[in-house]
Design an enzyme around this catalytic site. Structure first.
Site, PDB file in Angstrom:
ATOM      1  CD  GLN A  86      -3.136  -0.762   2.189  1.00 28.12           C
ATOM      2  OE1 GLN A  86      -3.112   0.204   2.952  1.00 28.12           O
ATOM      3  NE2 GLN A  86      -3.994  -1.754   2.344  1.00 28.12           N
ATOM      4  CG  HIS A 108      -5.775  -4.109   8.368  1.00 31.01           C
ATOM      5  ND1 HIS A 108      -6.129  -4.141   9.702  1.00 31.01           N
ATOM      6  CD2 HIS A 108      -4.503  -4.564   8.314  1.00 31.01           C
ATOM      7  CE1 HIS A 108      -5.116  -4.616  10.416  1.00 31.01           C
ATOM      8  NE2 HIS A 108      -4.116  -4.867   9.584  1.00 31.01           N
ATOM      9  CG  ASP A 191      -6.838  -7.772  12.017  1.00 34.13           C
ATOM     10  OD1 ASP A 191      -7.874  -8.423  11.792  1.00 34.13           O
ATOM     11  OD2 ASP A 191      -5.842  -7.792  11.269  1.00 34.13           O
ATOM     12  CD  GLU A 195      -4.257 -10.823  11.213  1.00 31.01           C
ATOM     13  OE1 GLU A 195      -5.063 -10.440  10.353  1.00 31.01           O
ATOM     14  OE2 GLU A 195      -3.095 -10.373  11.321  1.00 31.01           O
TER      15      GLU A 195
END
Length: 344
Positions: A86, A108, A191, A195
């Site tokens: 990104q 996100h 998040d 994970e």
């Protein structure tokens, strides 16, 4: 308690009045683009030259352009490409197109939370993050339902950033289920923590440890696979539907007793201490810095680890057993890329 929004709280006309550029057409990208299109929103998809997704998007009736062209065209630019790519794509192709009054969106919060993307002050910056893989976001939408999503506002230049993000969430079907308000920091940190400690890292290591313990003790690898991996889906499905209590209600008393007696012996105070340390490293940016540096320097450790994990005995045994169970719709992932999967 989190603030939860539903369809009646969102005005679909807001996003229908905008041109939305979806950057990327992977798991989330295809779902967002198609759901928006079906909701009457003007959509274009931005892809890099030579993208294998171009034909798929065009076949679905979507207009596809370069990333830069899509960003110039769109009033709203939703970035749905991997976190690690990104920043470069943003600097080269998206940021020059972010004129005053536009909206930059994410699914996100990683790059906003860790400062690898800097946004102009005169644009809205928001997040709508569905809590499901893209294929489920699309499937459930087509069926008339929706998957829950998280919403956050990082920058409200227009004074209507939240309302527009809610409108976007409604257009992809999320408000049918519920949109929970959060922050970029909370979404990112929880998040990553989930994970690493439970969903991916924790579960993977627990499965491998159980499998290897049985095999090393002389039990057949096939039996170990069924007991430590295959049957996990049965348990997770029960938890998914009704929480831990429903799972315990559904299994045998012996299994429930093993839950209460065995779990605390595996997950110890030392495990919880490690979890707290991992959370601190997420919060202070240590984890992000290491992952960003890994990507900048060629991902040698990551790619080596990916390859070695795919060569584990549990993977060889599992592939052979899954091929016997066609009802699973088994797939085989090629070693060179996790994104290349073919039917077994």
């Amino acid at each position: 308690m989190a603030k939860i929004y539903h369809d009646e709280d969102a005005d679909l006309a807001l996003i229908r009045a905008k041109k939305v550029a979806i950057i990327g057409y992977g798991s989330q990208g295809h779902a967002h683009a198609l759901n928006l299109k079906d909701s009457g929103v003007s959509v274009r998809v931005g892809l890099h030259e030579g993208s294998r997704s171009r034909a798929k998007a065009q076949a679905a009736g979507l207009t596809v352009t370069s990333v830069a062209e899509a960003a110039r065209w769109g009033d709203v630019v939703m970035i749905l490409i991997p976190d690690t790519t990104q920043p470069e794509v943003y600097e080269k192709e998206i940021r020059p197109a972010l004129t005053a009054g536009k909206t930059l969106m994410f699914a996100h919060g990683f790059n906003i939370r860790y400062g690898t993307i800097a946004c102009p002050k005169d644009v809205d910056v928001t997040m709508v993050a569905p809590k499901a893989p893209g294929h489920r976001v699309r499937e459930v939408f087509v069926e008339g339902g929706g998957t829950p999503a998280l919403l956050a506002v990082h920058q409200d230049a227009s004074g209507r950033a939240r309302e527009q993000a809610l409108s976007y969430a409604k257009a992809i079907g999320a408000a049918r289920a519920g949109v929970l308000e959060t922050t970029f920091a909370e979404e990112t940190e929880t998040d990553l923590f989930g994970e690493q400690t439970v969903l991916c890292g924790g579960v993977s290591e627990l499965i491998k440890a159980g499998f290897n313990t049985l095999v090393e003790a002389g039990y057949q690898p096939e039996i170990a696979y069924f007991e430590c991996l295959h049957e996990l889906k049965l348990i997770v499905d029960l938890i998914y539907r009704g929480g831990l209590n429903y799972m315990r209600y559904s299994v045998s008393d012996t299994a429930e007793h093993g839950d209460y007696t065995g779990g605390p012996r595996v997950i110890t105070d030392e495990t919880r201490k490690t979890m707290r340390q991992m959370l601190r490293e997420i919060q202070d940016g240590t984890y992000a810095r290491k992952w960003i540096e890994e990507n900048k320097t060629g991902r040698e450790w990551f790619e080596g680890k990916r390859a070695s994990e795919q060569e584990q005995l549990i993977e060889e045994v599992g592939a052979r057993l899954r091929a016997m169970m066609k009802f699973l719709d088994p797939v085989v992932v090629k070693q060179e890329s996790k994104r290349t999967a073919v039917p077994a």
